[in-house]
Design a protein around this motif. Structure first.
Motif, PDB file in Angstrom:
ATOM      1  N   ARG A   1     -21.861  -8.354  91.290  1.00 32.27           N
ATOM      2  CA  ARG A   1     -22.994  -8.715  92.537  1.00 32.27           C
ATOM      3  C   ARG A   1     -23.883  -8.843  92.577  1.00 32.27           C
ATOM      4  O   ARG A   1     -24.626  -9.366  94.259  1.00 32.27           O
TER       5      ARG A   1
ATOM      6  N   GLY B   1     -13.520  -1.233  97.089  1.00 34.62           N
ATOM      7  CA  GLY B   1     -13.922  -1.035  98.352  1.00 34.62           C
ATOM      8  C   GLY B   1     -14.192  -2.741  99.445  1.00 34.62           C
ATOM      9  O   GLY B   1     -13.189  -3.712  99.669  1.00 34.62           O
ATOM     10  N   SER B   2     -15.356  -2.737 100.084  1.00 34.42           N
ATOM     11  CA  SER B   2     -14.647  -4.484 100.309  1.00 34.42           C
ATOM     12  C   SER B   2     -16.413  -4.933  99.470  1.00 34.42           C
ATOM     13  O   SER B   2     -16.863  -5.237  99.022  1.00 34.42           O
TER      14      SER B   2
ATOM     15  N   SER C   1      -8.534  -1.300 102.241  1.00 38.80           N
ATOM     16  CA  SER C   1      -7.886  -2.140 103.689  1.00 38.80           C
ATOM     17  C   SER C   1      -8.996  -4.034 103.571  1.00 38.80           C
ATOM     18  O   SER C   1      -7.757  -4.670 104.005  1.00 38.80           O
ATOM     19  N   GLU C   2     -10.246  -3.850 102.870  1.00 40.21           N
ATOM     20  CA  GLU C   2     -10.867  -5.630 103.064  1.00 40.21           C
ATOM     21  C   GLU C   2      -9.496  -6.084 101.734  1.00 40.21           C
ATOM     22  O   GLU C   2      -9.810  -7.461 101.988  1.00 40.21           O
TER      23      GLU C   2
ATOM     24  N   ASN D   1     -17.432  -4.588 108.905  1.00 38.27           N
ATOM     25  CA  ASN D   1     -18.684  -2.624 108.574  1.00 38.27           C
ATOM     26  C   ASN D   1     -18.754  -2.674 109.803  1.00 38.27           C
ATOM     27  O   ASN D   1     -19.416  -1.614 110.169  1.00 38.27           O
TER      28      ASN D   1
ATOM     29  N   ILE E   1     -29.256  -1.532 102.247  1.00 36.45           N
ATOM     30  CA  ILE E   1     -27.505  -2.051 102.186  1.00 36.45           C
ATOM     31  C   ILE E   1     -28.098  -3.408 100.731  1.00 36.45           C
ATOM     32  O   ILE E   1     -27.447  -2.975 100.207  1.00 36.45           O
TER      33      ILE E   1
ATOM     34  N   THR F   1     -21.752   0.252 104.526  1.00 32.90           N
ATOM     35  CA  THR F   1     -20.563  -0.405 104.073  1.00 32.90           C
ATOM     36  C   THR F   1     -19.805   0.671 104.278  1.00 32.90           C
ATOM     37  O   THR F   1     -18.490  -0.885 103.276  1.00 32.90           O
TER      38      THR F   1
ATOM     39  N   PRO G   1     -16.253   1.755 102.476  1.00 31.57           N
ATOM     40  CA  PRO G   1     -14.881   1.978 102.670  1.00 31.57           C
ATOM     41  C   PRO G   1     -14.436   2.592 103.461  1.00 31.57           C
ATOM     42  O   PRO G   1     -14.456   3.805 102.628  1.00 31.57           O
TER      43      PRO G   1
END
Lengths: 399, 298
Positions: free
Chosen positions: A276, A314-315, A353-354, B22, B95, B136, B138
């Motif tokens: 990250r 997730g994304s 989904s991404e 997003n 974020i 963001t 999901p």
């Protein structure tokens, strides 16, 4: 990122914290051109503590003694670390020594000023001896005076100590530090104060906004290749665990959970790496794909790693680019014989989904079982642990 | 906390922390996104949103803004948040990840003085499944239902939501308060919000090593929370991070427990508070179900 003492003292001098006249020594012969007067203290410039006990600090009276002592110190590893430079400093006669620090306390979300009328505190009993002041609002010098008074200081000494704390705080804010420490702050017979040794820890997230620190970080990482490759990893797993399963993920909590799951199934997790954020040495900033690529290469370079478990949920920024990094990694290593080239298995956990884009991409990648694609975390961990089990090779009879 | 679909929302900055997906997802979810603020791009359209150079221009045109979602470069977060506060925005979701902690210290002083709720930094925001998405998160992992989630980790928040959804347990509100060392809103604030929320019947708290917020939460649960709480703590087997020694030393000085910040200390506190703790994310639904059953019987 920590600084070496001579760098700390440069900063101290620039901001107005009293430091002794000193000189940086890159080679023992530099001592022939010494501009400061004897007696002189020679100090090994290493990150490790306990220099004095290890013999890394010597007092010398003459040039001949100094050169001999410097030769010894340059060749004396302290906790496995050899100094690249020494610091030669005037000797100071102190009558009293204090401890001072400014530190960020993440639990109260405020900086804290610390002070003690003893240097080299025994941390076991620190709670009773150390005084502290929380800087609740915008800093003002009264916070520093409050600390000095709590330490039991009076008059001119109270003022000179609180002046030093004020400068320390200024440095703390100016350079985005986690810690600035003076240990000891010496007081001589004339009640003058002097920072004899200091420590500075820079917050790694702020390095990018201080060009001079970014430069320093780059230098450190070039010089210490082990630092470059492992510092962040070691930070996360507290040393080399010799684990067989390397973990990459897109969040600290997620990689910790993965680490726990691997360990609870009897696997040996190692090197959890959070993609990250960038690493300390990543200036300019990196993309997620860059970090993924770097993580894969770092883990592959570690011969004890048999499986790389990538947990992405997730994304993630630029999902497709990241997937391409993994696909390319597999393609690059596809032709190699695994046993000869120590290429680890990849267990990739993808959900979200991404990340469907990535899933589609992997479906088209040619591989021979070195890539395992899973959607469920428990199953991904089970697969990784299974693949990391020692393989019993059967001897092939050659006719 | 205004979490309804008529609440007006802006986005400050477009960076790697937010993508078109997003934004589209937020709009599809019914979030009332009115504008973006991106200095230098005023008058343009980005990601389907009218863009302004200053927050106050948006306020001038659309009236009071309830929430801003900050996605600027981490070194510009402080400025963006101060700008939002100056324009009377009282809910800020950050974020962006990687904000220097001393900037956060400064922002918190201001936010406390102005009674502004700050979620994050390094947070995927808040989702009220089926109603509104701020950030963001999901949404595909969520489904409406009775379980509230409050977490310190982004990805673990979705991990838990995904497990709950798989087990047929929907969620009422899910928030990740951010995984940085210093974040705005606390577990306590969110436990209180979830305790008062009429759609929430049980709460899942997700923690990790570092700081003392899980311990504080455990005490608060005993004192003030009436709804059942289930916990999960990640990082029990992970050896302590080097940096925590520093915090440990400081802890001793300030009279805190020497175990301060460890997963063990959190687990002990939760045990004392009689909060059931799941060994792994996939075991959470079972524990939640047990608690809900007890409720139904009682």
């Amino acid at each position: 990122m920590d600084l070496l003492e001579y760098q700390v003292k440069e900063w101290f001098g620039n901001i107005g914290i009293p430091v002794l006249p000193s000189q940086r020594i890159d080679h023992p012969t530099d001592l022939k051109r010494l501009k400061i007067r004897y007696p002189v203290v020679l100090k090994s410039q290493v990150y490790a503590g306990e220099r004095i006990h290890a013999g890394g600090v010597r007092i010398v009276e003459t040039t001949i003694d100094a050169i001999a002592a410097a030769q010894t110190i340059f060749n004396l590893p302290i906790w496995g670390e050899l100094p690249e430079v020494l610091l030669a400093e005037t000797k100071y006669d102190s009558k009293q020594e204090f401890y001072l620090a400014v530190v960020l306390d993440t639990a109260v979300c405020r900086p804290v000023l610390l002070g003690c009328k003893e240097a080299n505190i025994d941390w076991e009993s620190a709670g009773e001896k150390l005084q502290y002041v929380v800087v609740e609002q915008e800093f003002s010098p009264f916070y520093a005076r409050r600390l000095a008074l709590k330490m039991g200081l009076q008059g001119a000494l109270m003022q000179s100590v609180s002046n030093v704390v004020e400068k320390m705080y200024e440095l703390f804010i100016q350079k985005d530090l986690d810690l600035v420490e003076i240990n000891p702050l010496a007081v001589n017979a004339a009640n003058e104060v002097m920072a004899l040794n200091g420590k500075v820890s820079i917050n790694e997230r702020a390095i990018g906004r201080h060009p001079e620190l970014a430069e320093l970080a780059a230098k450190i990482s070039q010089r210490h290749s082990s630092y470059k490759n492992n510092s962040k990893l070691k930070d996360l797993n507290g040393g080399d665990t010799q684990g067989k399963i390397g973990i990459l993920g897109n969040g600290a909590g997620s990689i910790m959970a993965t680490f726990d799951l691997v360990a609870s199934l009897g696997g040996k997790p190692s090197h959890p790496l959070n993609l990250r954020h960038g690493l300390l040495t990543d200036t300019p900033p990196t993309s997620f794909g860059d970090r993924l690529n770097k993580g894969l290469n770092l883990l592959t370079a570690d011969k004890s790693i048999q499986v790389i478990l990538i947990n992405l949920l997730g994304s993630i920024p630029q999902a497709e680019a990241a997937a391409q990094v993994i696909a390319k990694f597999i393609q690059d290593h596809h032709s190699h014989n695994r046993r000869e080239s120590h290429i680890p298995y990849l267990v990739v956990r993808l959900a979200g989904s991404e990340l469907n884009v990535a899933q589609d991409l992997f479906a088209s990648v040619e591989h021979q079982g070195e890539l395992v694609l899973v959607e469920d975390l428990d199953e991904a961990v089970a697969q990784a642990v299974r693949l990391a089990k020692p393989v019993t090779f059967q001897r092939v009879k050659v006719k | 906390m205004n979490l309804t679909s008529d609440s007006k929302v802006i986005i400050q900055g477009f960076s790697e922390f937010i993508s078109e997906t997003n934004i589209v997802q937020m709009q599809a979810y019914g979030t009332n996104l009115v504008a973006g603020v991106n200095p230098g791009f005023g008058g343009q359209k980005q990601y389907n949103l009218p863009v302004f150079d200053l927050v106050e221009e948006v306020v001038a045109q659309f009236g009071t803004i309830d929430t801003t979602i900050i996605c600027v470069h981490p070194y510009q977060v402080l400025d963006a948040a101060l700008e939002a506060i100056a324009s009377n925005i009282r809910q800020i979701i950050i974020i962006s990840a990687g904000m220097p902690p001393l900037d956060m210290v400064q922002l918190l002083r201001k936010a406390e003085a102005c009674e502004t709720l700050i979620v994050g930094p390094n947070s995927p925001g808040i989702i009220v499944p089926g109603k509104i998405l701020l950030g963001t998160q999901p949404s595909e992992f969520y489904t409406p239902g009775p379980v509230g989630i409050v977490s310190r980790s982004s990805t673990l928040t979705y991990e838990v939501a995904r497990e709950l959804t798989k087990a047929g347990l929907g969620q009422s509100i899910s928030v990740s308060i951010g995984s940085d060392a210093i974040v705005g809103s606390s577990f306590l604030q969110w436990l209180q919000i979830l305790d008062e929320d009429e759609n929430t019947e049980a709460i899942v708290l997700v923690g990790q090593p570092g700081g003392g917020s899980e311990e504080a939460a455990a005490r608060y649960i005993t004192e003030a929370i009436d709804k059942p709480v289930i916990a999960y703590i990640a990082g029990r087997q992970v050896p302590p991070v080097k940096n925590w020694q520093q915090t440990g030393t400081l802890a001793a000085v300030i009279g805190r427990d020497p175990n301060f910040g460890t997963a063990q200390s959190k687990l002990t506190a939760l045990k004392e508070a009689e909060v059931p703790v799941a060994d792994r994310p996939s075991l959470i639904p079972e524990l939640v179900r047990n608690e809900l059953k007890v409720l139904a019987v009682g």
